[in-house]
Design a protein around this motif. Sequence first.
Motif: not given
Length: 251
Positions: A175-182, A122-143
Amino acid sequence: MSMEARVAIVTGAASGMGKATALRFARDGHAVGLLDIDGDGADAVTADIIGAGGKAVTLKADLADRGQIEEAVAKARATLGPVTIIVNNAALESFAPVADIVDAEWDKLMNVNLKGAFLLIQTVLSDMVAAGWGRIINVSAFGAQVGAPNMALYTATKGGVISMTRSMAVELGRQGITVNSVSPGFIDTPMARRAIDGDLFPVPYEQIIASYPIPRLGRPEEIAAACAFFASDDAGYVTGQLLGVNGGTAF
């Protein structure tokens, strides 16, 4: 991989998978903010990156505190520029039977592992929206995908991360922002070693990994490689995905 130099923040960057990811991003040419509550540990990694000719800054912060996150992001912007890549890797572990989980422990893990990731996004999102490009990568867990004994609390936080990833991907894609999980399996990190040394698994860990198609512990650098792919321009048409880095195990 196709990669334009950008500014990234990696949480939990003082050790383990976060450290490996910060180092990988720096080698790929990104400027990196290393966010960790362990400021001394993050300082050591920052020094390694700068010593190798990269750009990095330590961002000491508690992910359970919105104010500290906002201060950390402001420091990253002032030092490195607008932030368009984040890796939410930091997490606290918990090994406890369901009957023994207390409210305070529940709140602590939820605040760091799940809410902390949300607050940084939420804090960083405005930078990505302004750029029209962003990568959010969330580390989850196999468990969180299959369940794990004595880890109901930890896997609940990581299950929330998976669901949040998918919903944010749907919302932010235009908005050009991808959100994925490893989703890491059994990775050789300080957290895993604490569990091994404390004999916290229901069977010896050697027995667990012996059942995997690739029968070994994973390396933090292998998680970093997956994060690097999701951060790349080559992954521009990949969003809402869960990539398991787990030696092929399915149970």
